[in-house]
Design an enzyme around this catalytic site. Structure first.
Site, PDB file in Angstrom:
ATOM      1  N   VAL A  75       0.737  -0.887  -0.381  1.00 31.47           N
ATOM      2  CA  VAL A  75       0.317   0.306   0.467  1.00 31.47           C
ATOM      3  C   VAL A  75       0.454   1.287   0.052  1.00 31.47           C
ATOM      4  CG1 VAL A  75      -2.131  -1.199   1.076  1.00 31.47           C
ATOM      5  CG2 VAL A  75      -0.331   0.378   2.753  1.00 31.47           C
ATOM      6  N   HIS A  87      -4.127  -4.032  -3.082  1.00 31.40           N
ATOM      7  CA  HIS A  87      -4.553  -4.050  -1.768  1.00 31.40           C
ATOM      8  C   HIS A  87      -4.221  -2.454  -1.717  1.00 31.40           C
ATOM      9  CE1 HIS A  87      -3.556  -7.558  -0.227  1.00 31.40           C
ATOM     10  NE2 HIS A  87      -4.480  -8.370  -1.123  1.00 31.40           N
ATOM     11  N   GLY A 105       9.480 -11.424  -3.184  1.00 30.98           N
ATOM     12  CA  GLY A 105       9.093 -10.638  -1.988  1.00 30.98           C
ATOM     13  C   GLY A 105       8.160 -11.059  -1.060  1.00 30.98           C
TER      14      GLY A 105
END
Length: 254
Positions: free
Chosen positions: A102, A118, A194
């Site tokens: 985010v 998200h 990641g």
């Protein structure tokens, strides 16, 4: 040898999807949701704060926490992993960047049109009418841990402004999810970086790419559920692996 194997897959690709998770931003100093909260926030559970119910019960607490997170993000810089992702756009005919994060580190590194599955700390909206709202002005001060901050009111309906992120129990933005799935079905290489591959439905994106014939390359310091479907697993931090991968793929041009 694994790095060269990945370079051999990446070099001829016409459409590359880069799918990133919390790990790449953690290397810039952005705490992940699995990290214990520190300082005055340590008495709270991050997952308990990230719900619509928490905002309804105590909007000042939740808004204050997200303002602390947003200002923390503003103080860190994109790392070499983010910069390597941006450089990929100069080497491949089509690059799609999809992130579960985010923050705005991909954008600050130079990647345009990032798909945020998200949501984003930088796209607040009204909790009542859903209209976009301005990002609060930054004071340039150190983030205040544990501080309650009253959220602003919507200039259209006077409702409370909420963070522009996806909370637990909420659906992903429909346009972002559809765009991500479409890119996964069309790419020839998906580079997953990641991500724990545990948060659904976002975690399905690399699997969709694999089912549609794309080569999946994984960059992660630790094993993940994606290990079996990745053609190449590159173990290590994104800030080291991604620049090395770009250099190995296009020597002298990275």
């Amino acid at each position: 040898m694994a790095l060269q194997d990945a370079a051999n897959l990446l070099g001829p690709a016409r459409h590359v999807v880069v799918f990133t998770g919390a790990g790449i931003s953690a290397e810039s100093g952005v705490p992940t949701f699995r990290d214990a909260l520190t300082g005055l926030w340590s008495r709270f559970d991050a997952q308990a704060l990230a719900t619509p119910q928490a905002f309804d019960d105590d909007p000042d607490l939740v808004w204050g926490w997200y303002e602390w997170r947003r200002r923390l993000v503003q103080r860190v810089r994109p790392n070499q992993g983010h910069l390597a992702v941006a450089r990929l756009a100069t080497h491949v005919p089509r690059l799609t960047v999809i992130t579960q994060n985010v923050d705005d580190l991909h954008e600050r590194a130079g990647s345009p049109a990032v798909t945020h599955l998200h949501g984003s700390l930088f796209t607040p909206r009204c909790a009542s009418c859903a209209r976009p709202a301005p990002v609060p002005e930054s004071t340039g001060e150190q983030p205040d841990e544990g501080r309650r901050v009253a959220p602003p009111h919507c200039r259209h309906c006077a409702g409370l402004i909420r963070p522009g992120v996806v909370w637990f129990g909420e659906a992903l933005p429909e346009d972002a999810l559809e765009s991500a799935v479409q890119a996964a079905t069309e790419c020839d290489v998906l580079l997953t970086v990641g991500t724990s591959a545990l948060v659904y439905p976002a975690a399905e994106i690399p699997r969709v790419a694999g089912r549609f014939g794309a080569a999946v390359i994984q960059v992660n310091p630790q094993p993940t559920p994606l290990d079996p479907i990745a053609e190449v697993n590159l173990a290590g931090p994104a800030a080291e692996i991604l620049p090395a991968l770009v250099t190995a793929t296009w020597p002298g041009f990275s």
